[in-house]
Design an enzyme around this catalytic site. Structure first.
Site, PDB file in Angstrom:
ATOM      1  N   HIS A 107      15.935  18.239  20.430  1.00  0.00           N
ATOM      2  CA  HIS A 107      17.306  17.984  20.864  1.00  0.00           C
ATOM      3  C   HIS A 107      17.369  17.110  22.111  1.00  0.00           C
ATOM      4  O   HIS A 107      18.422  17.022  22.750  1.00  0.00           O
ATOM      5  CB  HIS A 107      18.028  19.308  21.101  1.00  0.00           C
ATOM      6  N   PRO A 164      30.399  24.511  30.402  1.00  0.00           N
ATOM      7  CA  PRO A 164      30.269  24.399  31.857  1.00  0.00           C
ATOM      8  C   PRO A 164      31.596  24.044  32.505  1.00  0.00           C
ATOM      9  O   PRO A 164      32.348  23.222  31.992  1.00  0.00           O
ATOM     10  CB  PRO A 164      29.254  23.258  32.027  1.00  0.00           C
ATOM     11  N   GLU A 165      31.877  24.688  33.630  1.00  0.00           N
ATOM     12  CA  GLU A 165      33.110  24.411  34.356  1.00  0.00           C
ATOM     13  C   GLU A 165      32.810  23.505  35.542  1.00  0.00           C
ATOM     14  O   GLU A 165      31.672  23.069  35.749  1.00  0.00           O
ATOM     15  CB  GLU A 165      33.758  25.724  34.783  1.00  0.00           C
ATOM     16  N   ARG A 172      23.839  21.680  20.569  1.00  0.00           N
ATOM     17  CA  ARG A 172      25.017  21.674  19.693  1.00  0.00           C
ATOM     18  C   ARG A 172      25.629  20.283  19.531  1.00  0.00           C
ATOM     19  O   ARG A 172      26.457  20.060  18.665  1.00  0.00           O
ATOM     20  CB  ARG A 172      26.077  22.639  20.255  1.00  0.00           C
TER      21      ARG A 172
END
Length: 295
Positions: A105, A2-3, A124
Site C-alpha cells: 500500500h 484524522p482530525e 483504504r
C-alpha cells in the site's frame, strides 16, 4: 478520519524532511488514490522545490517553486513515512500492532535531493493528492466556501455569535459545518463542548443574544476550542484505528479524553457522579454528561 491536530502533527513531522528540498524523482505506483492522480503527476513534481508546507483544515499543502501547490489529504488511513539516508524508518512495534503498514500500500514515493525518502501509504485509498495553481488555491474545488481556521485569530465569541445567530441547528452540528469553521471534527467538538459545559443538542443560536451579540458562553467556547486543539497538537493528536505520525509514532491525546468514547464511565468532573452518555447526531457518536452540559 484524522482530525486537525493529527494533520498538523503530520505536517510538523514532514517539514524537516521536505521544506526547501527538491523532488529528485517521484514514484507513482498506481494511477489513482481516492481520485485519479493528476495527469503526468510524477513528471510535473520531479525537479520542483518545496518552498512552504502548510495546513488548511485537514489538508496538507506544499507550495512548489513553479507556482503550483501539491494538495494532500490523508483520508481515513493515509500516512507518510520519512526515511533519512542510511537509516530505516522510525516505526515502533506499536505502529505495526495497531496500524499495520503493508508495503503493497505504498502508493507514492517522493525521493528528495537530500537523499531522504517520503512514502505515502494508504490501505483504504480514501486519501488523495492534487496539483493546483497556488494563486487560485482558495477558489479551487478543495477550498472554495471553506470556513475559518479554528486555530487562527479569527475565532472569537463575536464570530461564533455572528455565524450561529438565529440558527436552530444543534450546536454540535453547527460546529462541524466546514463552511463555517474548517477542520473541527467529532472528537474535539465533543471534548470542547464538555469543557465548556454546553449540551451538544442546544440550539446553535443560543450562543447569541436576540440582537446577535455574543453571550458569555460563546466567548468561553471559542477559547476552549483553541485550548483543546492546541493541547492535542502538543500531545501529537489522538490515535484512533489507523492514524500515525509521519515518523511512525502514535498520538497520545486520547489518554486525556474527558468525555469522548467514555460511554457508561463516570464523569470526570469532581462531585458529578453521573455516567457519560452517548447519542447519535448525523450518524456520528456524541458523548456528553447530562448534568455538566446544559442547554
Amino acid at each position: 478520519m484524522p482530525e486537525l491536530p493529527e494533520v498538523e502533527t503530520v505536517r510538523r513531522g514532514l517539514e524537516p524532511a521536505m521544506l526547501g528540498e527538491r523532488f529528485a524523482s517521484v514514484e507513482q505506483r498506481r494511477p489513482d488514490l481516492r481520485f485519479p492522480l493528476p495527469e503526468r503527476f510524477a513528471e510535473r513534481l520531479t525537479g520542483r522545490r518545496v518552498e512552504a508546507l502548510s495546513r488548511r483544515a485537514k489538508y496538507l499543502i506544499a507550495d512548489l517553486d513553479d507556482g503550483q501547490a501539491l494538495v494532500m489529504h490523508l483520508g481515513m488511513s493515509g500516512r507518510f513515512v520519512v526515511e533519512a539516508p542510511g537509516t530505516p524508518p522510525t516505526e515502533p512495534g506499536a505502529y505495526y500492532n495497531e496500524i499495520g503498514r503493508h508495503l503493497v500500500h505504498d502508493h507514492v514515493v517522493f525521493h528528495l535531493g537530500s537523499g531522504a525518502r517520503v512514502t505515502y501509504n494508504d490501505v483504504r485509498r480514501f486519501g488523495f493528492m492534487d496539483l493546483v495553481p497556488r494563486a487560485g488555491l482558495e477558489s479551487s474545488r478543495h477550498f472554495a466556501g471553506m470556513g475559518i481556521e479554528p486555530l487562527g485569530n479569527e475565532l472569537s465569541g463575536e464570530l461564533l455569535a455572528k455565524l450561529f445567530s438565529g440558527k436552530i441547528a444543534p450546536l454540535k452540528a453547527a460546529l462541524l459545518d466546514q463552511r463555517l469553521i474548517a477542520g473541527l471534527g467529532n472528537i474535539y467538538v465533543c471534548e470542547a463542548l464538555f469543557r465548556a459545559g454546553l449540551h451538544p443538542e442546544a440550539e446553535a443560536g443560543s450562543l447569541a443574544t436576540p440582537a446577535g451579540k455574543p453571550r458569555e458562553k460563546a466567548r468561553l467556547l471559542a477559547q476552549i476550542i483553541r485550548e483543546v486543539l492546541e493541547e492535542a497538537v502538543a500531545a501529537g493528536g489522538s490515535t484512533l484505528r489507523d492514524f500515525a505520525h509521519a515518523d511512525g509514532s502514535l498520538g497520545y491525546f486520547q489518554h486525556r479524553f474527558r468525555v469522548y468514547d467514555r460511554e457508561g464511565e463516570p464523569c470526570v468532573t469532581p462531585g458529578c457522579g453521573h455516567l457519560v452518555k452517548r447519542l447519535v447526531q448525523s450518524g456520528r457518536s456524541t458523548f456528553y454528561c447530562e448534568r455538566c452540559q446544559r442547554r
